[in-house]
Design a protein around this motif. Structure first.
Motif, PDB file in Angstrom:
ATOM      1  N   VAL A   1      20.145  27.845  26.796  1.00  0.00           N
ATOM      2  CA  VAL A   1      21.260  27.789  25.563  1.00  0.00           C
ATOM      3  C   VAL A   1      22.338  28.888  25.916  1.00  0.00           C
ATOM      4  N   LYS A   2      21.758  29.864  26.537  1.00  0.00           N
ATOM      5  CA  LYS A   2      22.963  30.825  27.034  1.00  0.00           C
ATOM      6  C   LYS A   2      23.902  30.448  28.021  1.00  0.00           C
ATOM      7  N   GLU A   3      23.107  29.792  28.957  1.00  0.00           N
ATOM      8  CA  GLU A   3      23.659  29.131  30.152  1.00  0.00           C
ATOM      9  C   GLU A   3      24.739  28.056  29.603  1.00  0.00           C
ATOM     10  N   LYS A   4      24.556  27.347  28.542  1.00  0.00           N
ATOM     11  CA  LYS A   4      25.224  26.442  28.056  1.00  0.00           C
ATOM     12  C   LYS A   4      26.514  26.918  27.375  1.00  0.00           C
ATOM     13  N   GLU A   5      26.160  28.004  26.540  1.00  0.00           N
ATOM     14  CA  GLU A   5      27.187  28.598  25.900  1.00  0.00           C
ATOM     15  C   GLU A   5      28.167  29.156  26.843  1.00  0.00           C
ATOM     16  N   LYS A   6      27.717  29.786  27.989  1.00  0.00           N
ATOM     17  CA  LYS A   6      28.629  30.336  28.904  1.00  0.00           C
ATOM     18  C   LYS A   6      29.533  29.391  29.741  1.00  0.00           C
ATOM     19  N   VAL A   7      28.787  28.221  29.896  1.00  0.00           N
ATOM     20  CA  VAL A   7      29.606  26.880  30.445  1.00  0.00           C
ATOM     21  C   VAL A   7      30.800  26.567  29.372  1.00  0.00           C
ATOM     22  N   GLU A   8      30.220  26.460  28.149  1.00  0.00           N
ATOM     23  CA  GLU A   8      31.270  25.720  27.203  1.00  0.00           C
ATOM     24  C   GLU A   8      32.268  26.959  26.938  1.00  0.00           C
ATOM     25  N   GLU A   9      31.909  28.295  27.135  1.00  0.00           N
ATOM     26  CA  GLU A   9      33.159  29.339  26.935  1.00  0.00           C
ATOM     27  C   GLU A   9      33.997  28.934  28.153  1.00  0.00           C
TER      28      GLU A   9
ATOM     29  N   ILE B   1       8.476  28.765  27.408  1.00  0.00           N
ATOM     30  CA  ILE B   1       9.420  27.736  26.974  1.00  0.00           C
ATOM     31  C   ILE B   1      10.725  28.359  26.313  1.00  0.00           C
ATOM     32  N   ASN B   2      10.244  29.262  25.419  1.00  0.00           N
ATOM     33  CA  ASN B   2      11.307  29.771  24.509  1.00  0.00           C
ATOM     34  C   ASN B   2      12.307  30.346  25.221  1.00  0.00           C
ATOM     35  N   ALA B   3      11.951  31.296  26.202  1.00  0.00           N
ATOM     36  CA  ALA B   3      12.753  32.195  27.361  1.00  0.00           C
ATOM     37  C   ALA B   3      13.541  31.076  27.991  1.00  0.00           C
ATOM     38  N   LYS B   4      13.032  29.968  28.488  1.00  0.00           N
ATOM     39  CA  LYS B   4      13.809  29.200  29.065  1.00  0.00           C
ATOM     40  C   LYS B   4      14.718  28.330  28.294  1.00  0.00           C
ATOM     41  N   LEU B   5      14.413  28.192  26.992  1.00  0.00           N
ATOM     42  CA  LEU B   5      15.335  27.310  25.981  1.00  0.00           C
ATOM     43  C   LEU B   5      16.389  28.339  25.736  1.00  0.00           C
ATOM     44  N   LYS B   6      15.956  29.629  25.586  1.00  0.00           N
ATOM     45  CA  LYS B   6      17.429  30.703  25.313  1.00  0.00           C
ATOM     46  C   LYS B   6      18.170  31.035  26.470  1.00  0.00           C
ATOM     47  N   ASN B   7      17.566  30.927  27.556  1.00  0.00           N
ATOM     48  CA  ASN B   7      18.396  30.824  29.115  1.00  0.00           C
ATOM     49  C   ASN B   7      19.534  29.462  29.204  1.00  0.00           C
TER      50      ASN B   7
END
Length: 273
Positions: A52-60, A44-50
């Motif tokens: 979050v990273k995907e969200k940060e990438k999209v936001e960027e 679950i943490n790995a999925k959340l991290k992914n």
């Protein structure tokens, strides 16, 4: 008595073994449950991290896209009220280059004899040094692959210069001589005819340009082409006005001369009478 004691000891041993087995099973079960929960939490943490990273990438990407949109919009408005093309194009190349993380941006236009693409304007990061004159001209006859892509309205997208195909050998050699790692080019057209291109280059590393931004960058190249169309219309209008003013002056002079001749003729007739 000994038999009873032996039986009791044996029963006690069996009970102890049974309790030991139960304890081991209980501990193993608890450990398994804890491990399963830990594993699930890790997943679950790995999925959340992914996420979050995907969200940060999209936001960027969205932030970058908004920045590019803002720059292109500003450039378009500047070209509408343009007074100094050289200044506007230099500022535009700098702004669009910075927001795209390019090391250098350039405007190449066809030479008068249509044999070369000539670099007329450019912007580059500080520290890159002076451009050698040899790379300010691209001979079209030796760079047919590049020219064909532009003629076909294709975006030239080179993520890694070292991986270019054999068809683009001459273009690859030119880019490698400059130390370019990745490159991007958009055609500039005037009345549906190719007149040049806008180039983006990266010198630090191979770079995956964002295809989502191509439409905006292509709009920037189209804006330059529209400027030349507008400039031609303005030049034609200016020439037409100049010719009209010249004709008005000539006609006014003709009328003045005719009027003077008429006045002389009237004066002559009066003298004759």
């Amino acid at each position: 008595k000994e038999e009873v004691i032996g039986k009791l000891v044996s029963d006690k041993r069996r009970l102890f073994n049974l309790l030991l087995i139960c304890g081991v099973i209980a501990i193993s079960s608890a450990a398994g449950i804890l491990y399963y929960r830990f594993r699930q939490e890790s997943i679950i943490n790995a999925k959340l991290k992914n996420q979050v990273k995907e969200k940060e990438k999209v936001e960027e990407q969205l932030t970058k896209r908004l920045a590019i949109e803002k720059v292109v919009s500003s450039i378009s408005s500047n070209f509408i009220k343009i007074t100094d093309f050289n200044k506007i194009i230099r500022v535009s190349l700098e702004n669009i280059g910075k927001v795209c993380n390019a090391s250098r941006t350039s405007l190449f236009l066809l030479s008068e004899d249509s044999k070369y693409f000539e670099r007329t304007h450019h912007w580059q990061e500080t520290g890159l040094g002076m451009l050698p004159p040899s790379i300010d001209k691209w001979e079209i006859s030796k760079n047919k692959w590049w020219e064909k892509q532009l003629q076909d309205d294709e975006v030239i997208h080179v993520d890694d210069v070292s991986m270019m195909t054999n068809d683009a050998y001459h273009e690859q050699r030119i880019l490698e001589q400059q130390g370019v790692k990745s490159s991007l080019a958009f055609p500039v057209k005037f009345k549906q005819q190719l007149i040049g291109f806008v180039g983006f280059e990266n010198f630090s590393k191979s770079h995956r340009w964002q295809t989502a931004d191509f439409s905006l960058l292509s709009l920037f190249a189209e804006t330059i082409g529209l400027f030349f169309e507008r400039k031609e219309m303005e030049d034609r209008l200016r020439n037409a006005n100049n010719m009209l003013e010249k004709r008005v002056i000539e006609r006014t002079q003709e009328l003045a001369d005719a009027n003077q001749e008429l006045q002389l003729e009237i004066a002559e007739r009066k003298r004759a009478q």
